[in-house]
Design a protein around this motif. Structure first.
Motif, PDB file in Angstrom:
ATOM      1  N   ASP A 193      38.696  13.856  19.224  1.00 37.34           N
ATOM      2  CA  ASP A 193      39.143  14.938  18.812  1.00 37.34           C
ATOM      3  C   ASP A 193      40.264  15.245  20.061  1.00 37.34           C
ATOM      4  O   ASP A 193      39.989  15.528  21.266  1.00 37.34           O
ATOM      5  CB  ASP A 193      38.033  15.827  19.206  1.00 37.34           C
ATOM      6  CG  ASP A 193      38.057  17.354  19.185  1.00 37.34           C
ATOM      7  OD1 ASP A 193      39.380  17.729  18.793  1.00 37.34           O
ATOM      8  OD2 ASP A 193      37.331  18.296  19.256  1.00 37.34           O
ATOM      9  N   GLN A 194      41.479  15.516  19.497  1.00 35.26           N
ATOM     10  CA  GLN A 194      42.578  15.800  20.297  1.00 35.26           C
ATOM     11  C   GLN A 194      42.310  17.366  21.251  1.00 35.26           C
ATOM     12  O   GLN A 194      42.679  17.086  22.432  1.00 35.26           O
ATOM     13  CB  GLN A 194      44.046  15.895  19.756  1.00 35.26           C
ATOM     14  CG  GLN A 194      44.403  14.589  18.915  1.00 35.26           C
ATOM     15  CD  GLN A 194      44.979  13.789  19.946  1.00 35.26           C
ATOM     16  OE1 GLN A 194      45.977  14.134  20.945  1.00 35.26           O
ATOM     17  NE2 GLN A 194      45.143  12.411  19.437  1.00 35.26           N
ATOM     18  N   ALA A 195      41.644  18.087  20.509  1.00 34.35           N
ATOM     19  CA  ALA A 195      41.350  19.522  21.259  1.00 34.35           C
ATOM     20  C   ALA A 195      40.546  19.236  22.427  1.00 34.35           C
ATOM     21  O   ALA A 195      40.728  19.844  23.379  1.00 34.35           O
ATOM     22  CB  ALA A 195      40.883  20.262  20.172  1.00 34.35           C
ATOM     23  N   ALA A 196      39.677  18.325  22.315  1.00 33.22           N
ATOM     24  CA  ALA A 196      38.524  17.989  23.369  1.00 33.22           C
ATOM     25  C   ALA A 196      39.444  17.490  24.646  1.00 33.22           C
ATOM     26  O   ALA A 196      38.988  17.661  25.994  1.00 33.22           O
ATOM     27  CB  ALA A 196      37.440  17.117  22.939  1.00 33.22           C
ATOM     28  N   LEU A 197      40.355  16.726  24.451  1.00 33.91           N
ATOM     29  CA  LEU A 197      41.145  16.172  25.740  1.00 33.91           C
ATOM     30  C   LEU A 197      42.022  17.515  26.324  1.00 33.91           C
ATOM     31  O   LEU A 197      41.681  17.262  27.476  1.00 33.91           O
ATOM     32  CB  LEU A 197      42.344  15.527  25.063  1.00 33.91           C
ATOM     33  CG  LEU A 197      43.315  14.851  26.236  1.00 33.91           C
ATOM     34  CD1 LEU A 197      42.683  13.950  26.925  1.00 33.91           C
ATOM     35  CD2 LEU A 197      44.341  13.871  25.598  1.00 33.91           C
ATOM     36  N   LEU A 198      42.263  18.418  25.589  1.00 29.13           N
ATOM     37  CA  LEU A 198      42.876  19.660  26.491  1.00 29.13           C
ATOM     38  C   LEU A 198      41.847  20.290  27.329  1.00 29.13           C
ATOM     39  O   LEU A 198      42.062  20.670  28.446  1.00 29.13           O
ATOM     40  CB  LEU A 198      43.477  20.557  25.273  1.00 29.13           C
ATOM     41  CG  LEU A 198      44.916  20.202  24.947  1.00 29.13           C
ATOM     42  CD1 LEU A 198      45.200  21.074  23.563  1.00 29.13           C
ATOM     43  CD2 LEU A 198      45.954  20.043  25.820  1.00 29.13           C
ATOM     44  N   THR A 199      40.642  20.290  26.797  1.00 24.23           N
ATOM     45  CA  THR A 199      39.632  20.916  27.241  1.00 24.23           C
ATOM     46  C   THR A 199      39.019  20.441  28.384  1.00 24.23           C
ATOM     47  O   THR A 199      38.584  20.645  29.654  1.00 24.23           O
ATOM     48  CB  THR A 199      38.307  21.267  26.455  1.00 24.23           C
ATOM     49  OG1 THR A 199      38.740  21.923  25.039  1.00 24.23           O
ATOM     50  CG2 THR A 199      36.993  21.949  27.078  1.00 24.23           C
ATOM     51  N   LYS A 200      38.932  18.882  28.242  1.00 26.96           N
ATOM     52  CA  LYS A 200      38.688  18.000  29.632  1.00 26.96           C
ATOM     53  C   LYS A 200      39.665  17.993  30.567  1.00 26.96           C
ATOM     54  O   LYS A 200      39.362  18.161  31.982  1.00 26.96           O
ATOM     55  CB  LYS A 200      38.596  16.647  28.978  1.00 26.96           C
ATOM     56  CG  LYS A 200      37.971  15.499  29.891  1.00 26.96           C
ATOM     57  CD  LYS A 200      37.516  14.210  29.255  1.00 26.96           C
ATOM     58  CE  LYS A 200      36.632  14.174  28.446  1.00 26.96           C
ATOM     59  NZ  LYS A 200      36.053  13.138  27.812  1.00 26.96           N
ATOM     60  N   VAL A 201      40.878  18.123  30.357  1.00 26.55           N
ATOM     61  CA  VAL A 201      41.963  18.122  31.253  1.00 26.55           C
ATOM     62  C   VAL A 201      41.917  19.502  32.007  1.00 26.55           C
ATOM     63  O   VAL A 201      42.116  19.413  33.452  1.00 26.55           O
ATOM     64  CB  VAL A 201      43.441  17.935  30.433  1.00 26.55           C
ATOM     65  CG1 VAL A 201      44.519  18.284  31.577  1.00 26.55           C
ATOM     66  CG2 VAL A 201      43.409  16.485  30.329  1.00 26.55           C
ATOM     67  N   ALA A 202      41.712  20.524  31.151  1.00 25.98           N
ATOM     68  CA  ALA A 202      41.501  22.061  31.933  1.00 25.98           C
ATOM     69  C   ALA A 202      40.420  21.859  32.841  1.00 25.98           C
ATOM     70  O   ALA A 202      40.708  22.356  33.830  1.00 25.98           O
ATOM     71  CB  ALA A 202      41.267  22.918  30.839  1.00 25.98           C
TER      72      ALA A 202
END
Length: 312
Positions: free
Chosen positions: A254-263
């Motif tokens: 899930d690409q969106a999950a990567l953004l959340t993880k980086v955040a």
């Protein structure tokens, strides 16, 4: 060379921006002289900050927070570099030059990408059966080309012209509705099972070499196909397993999950920005850490939408 969502085209520029950030009070080291005046590190830093500052700063900080949790070795970067060179062949140097990279800055870009991939697939699972099935799909490959047209009558005309000995690339350029055919001549390159739409694939993998197919209807139109070569990969399942496992995990991730993880990593790092012009550079990431993550459907497998996609 699939790249993940945080890899911006500015990765080459962050080297220069980062190098200029340690300027002194007098404007920093002079990097160029002329009869009309000097250019200092600070001049360059301020100019770059005004144009690409936020994005370059994001990349620098994201790389640091990812490195704090994930490890990418020089060997991994060199392996990916070798794979990209093999994929692009003689076009590699022109590709990286057009993208604004030297080989060294491209390696930095690859490192950031590999860090993102590790974060992206950290919690993704695939089964042994899935990996074995993917190996069966890719172990036998064909090299094919096609002409895509809108109706069966045109497809039959294309077939007749090809069987009469007309040059395939010229016929593809004259008739194909696939925009890429104007540069590829209909060439699709090498691919294994599972990469094309089913109707196309069923016929292509049943063709003998250098035989022009009957018109094949798919959701994209009518295809006239020719297989020009076949091959079996030399690597065993054991040799390919790790690579295939990673590919399958990336397809499911899930690409969106990567953004959340980086955040979240950025928030936990408690980044304090001293440059007033860059104060808000990380806001979009930090805000996403506080917002509830949206559910994103998981992709089942890395399947191309159509043969047209392969012809790019």
């Amino acid at each position: 060379m699939k790249k993940t969502v945080l890899s911006l085209t500015l990765a080459a520029s962050i080297l220069a921006l980062g190098a200029c950030s340690n300027d002194s009070a007098d404007g920093g080291e002079v990097i160029a002289t002329s009869k009309v005046g000097d250019i200092t590190q600070n001049d360059l830093y301020e100019e770059m900050k005004g144009s690409i500052g936020d994005q370059a700063f994001q990349l620098l900080v994201i790389e640091k927070v990812l490195e704090s949790k994930y490890d990418v070795t020089d060997e991994e970067v060199d392996t990916q570099l070798a794979a990209d060179k093999k994929q692009l062949g003689e076009n590699f140097e022109s590709y990286i030059a057009q993208s604004g990279y030297t080989e060294e800055s491209y390696k930095k870009f690859l490192k950031l990408n590999l860090l993102q991939e590790k974060a992206l697939i950290e919690d993704v699972e695939v089964t042994e059966d899935e990996i074995k099935a993917e190996y069966e799909n890719i172990k036998n490959e064909i090299n094919a080309r096609h002409v895509l047209v809108a109706d069966e009558a045109t497809a039959l005309k294309v077939k007749a012209e090809l069987e009469s000995g007309k040059d395939f690339a010229e016929v593809a350029k004259a008739y194909s509705t696939e925009e890429a055919a104007q540069t590829t001549g209909g060439e699709l390159g090498w691919f294994g099972k599972g990469k094309m739409v089913a109707a196309f694939e069923d016929v292509a993998f049943g063709l003998k070499k250098n035989v022009i197919s009957e018109p094949v209807q798919s959701e994209f139109g009518y295809h006239v196909i020719e297989v020009t070569d076949t091959r079996s990969i030399e690597e065993s399942y054991k040799d390919k397993k790790d690579e295939l496992e990673k590919q399958l995990k990336l397809a499911k991730a899930d690409q969106a999950a990567l953004l959340t993880k980086v955040a979240k990593l950025l928030k936990d790092a408690k980044v304090k920005i001293k440059d007033e012009d860059l104060k808000t550079a990380l806001d979009e990431f930090l805000n996403s850490a506080e917002a509830p993550a949206e559910e994103t459907p998981v992709e089942e497998a890395p399947v191309e939408e159509a043969p047209a996609e392969e012809a790019k």
